[in-house]
Scaffold this active site. Structure first.
Site, PDB file in Angstrom:
ATOM      1  N   THR A 129       0.720  -1.108   0.215  1.00 16.45           N
ATOM      2  CA  THR A 129      -0.106   0.157  -0.082  1.00 16.45           C
ATOM      3  C   THR A 129       0.971   1.513   0.207  1.00 16.45           C
ATOM      4  O   THR A 129       0.166   1.997  -0.865  1.00 16.45           O
ATOM      5  CB  THR A 129      -0.784  -0.730   0.946  1.00 16.45           C
ATOM      6  OG1 THR A 129      -1.542  -0.862   1.169  1.00 16.45           O
ATOM      7  CG2 THR A 129      -1.630   1.284   1.371  1.00 16.45           C
ATOM      8  N   SER A 133       1.386  -7.065  -1.035  1.00 13.09           N
ATOM      9  CA  SER A 133       2.500  -8.016  -0.072  1.00 13.09           C
ATOM     10  C   SER A 133       0.908  -9.270   0.349  1.00 13.09           C
ATOM     11  O   SER A 133       2.073 -10.825   0.745  1.00 13.09           O
ATOM     12  CB  SER A 133       2.181  -7.163   1.054  1.00 13.09           C
ATOM     13  OG  SER A 133       1.294  -7.084   1.956  1.00 13.09           O
ATOM     14  N   THR A 178       1.256  -4.102   4.515  1.00 12.81           N
ATOM     15  CA  THR A 178       1.079  -4.876   5.584  1.00 12.81           C
ATOM     16  C   THR A 178       0.363  -6.255   5.368  1.00 12.81           C
ATOM     17  O   THR A 178       0.650  -7.030   6.465  1.00 12.81           O
ATOM     18  CB  THR A 178      -0.697  -4.015   6.477  1.00 12.81           C
ATOM     19  OG1 THR A 178      -1.147  -4.075   5.639  1.00 12.81           O
ATOM     20  CG2 THR A 178       0.511  -2.340   6.628  1.00 12.81           C
ATOM     21  N   ASP A 179      -0.315  -7.116   5.125  1.00 12.62           N
ATOM     22  CA  ASP A 179      -0.675  -8.304   4.784  1.00 12.62           C
ATOM     23  C   ASP A 179       0.597  -9.579   5.662  1.00 12.62           C
ATOM     24  O   ASP A 179       0.031 -10.282   6.272  1.00 12.62           O
ATOM     25  CB  ASP A 179      -1.392  -8.708   3.615  1.00 12.62           C
ATOM     26  CG  ASP A 179      -2.144  -8.311   2.863  1.00 12.62           C
ATOM     27  OD1 ASP A 179      -3.345  -7.235   3.821  1.00 12.62           O
ATOM     28  OD2 ASP A 179      -3.062  -7.876   2.155  1.00 12.62           O
TER      29      ASP A 179
END
Length: 166
Positions: free
Chosen positions: A17, A70, A103-104
């Site tokens: 992101t 990610s 962030t995943d």
């Protein structure tokens, strides 16, 4: 390249992101992750470079390792990232490394590098919750915070810096 043994921080981009782009700056949901090259993300930060213990600006260089959401992180990219981080850790002119990431899977990638490399220099992951194209992106501040941690005297090991927290 740094001159006169000037230290540098290398920013490795993997996407996420923090590198996301949307056609509408008001759209923080319908964006495409990993669209903005890491060099473009770093370019906006050059005026606010961190300084070393002597007050000298630390050189910031960037390299693109991946450009993906990610959730699509793979072992092949982990291997490529680990090899590049290992080479940079062995470079005496590199003070620290910042890795932009989604962030995943940021925790999984950070743990992988921590377990594999156990670095004596700082390897600092950072991310964002709003895309780079947002009217109020959080990525630039997260990157500045990560650069500050990576440039801190005595910093070492793998950390994640986001939203003002380490």
């Amino acid at each position: 390249m740094p001159v006169n043994n000037q230290k540098k921080i290398v920013v490795l981009g993997t996407g996420g992101t923090i590198a996301g782009r949307s056609a509408d700056p008001a759209d923080n949901i319908g964006y495409q992750a990993g669209e903005v090259p890491v060099g473009q993300l770093v370019a906006g930060l050059q005026a606010d470079r961190p300084v070393d213990s002597h007050g000298d600006a630390i050189d910031i260089v960037s390299e693109q390792v991946g450009q993906l959401d990610s959730k699509d992180m793979s072992f092949a990219i982990w291997q490529q990232l680990a090899a590049r981080v290992q080479a940079l850790l062995a470079d005496a002119s590199v003070q620290g490394i910042v890795i932009t990431h989604g962030t995943d899977t940021i925790e999984e990638t950070a743990y992988f590098l921590h377990a594999l490399l156990a670095p004596a220099k700082p390897v600092v992951f950072t991310c964002a919750m709003r895309p780079a194209s947002s009217r109020s992106p959080d990525g630039p501040q997260n990157m500045m915070d990560a650069l500050t941690v990576a440039g801190a005297s005595g910093a070492s090991g793998v950390t994640v810096v986001c939203a003002g927290r380490i």
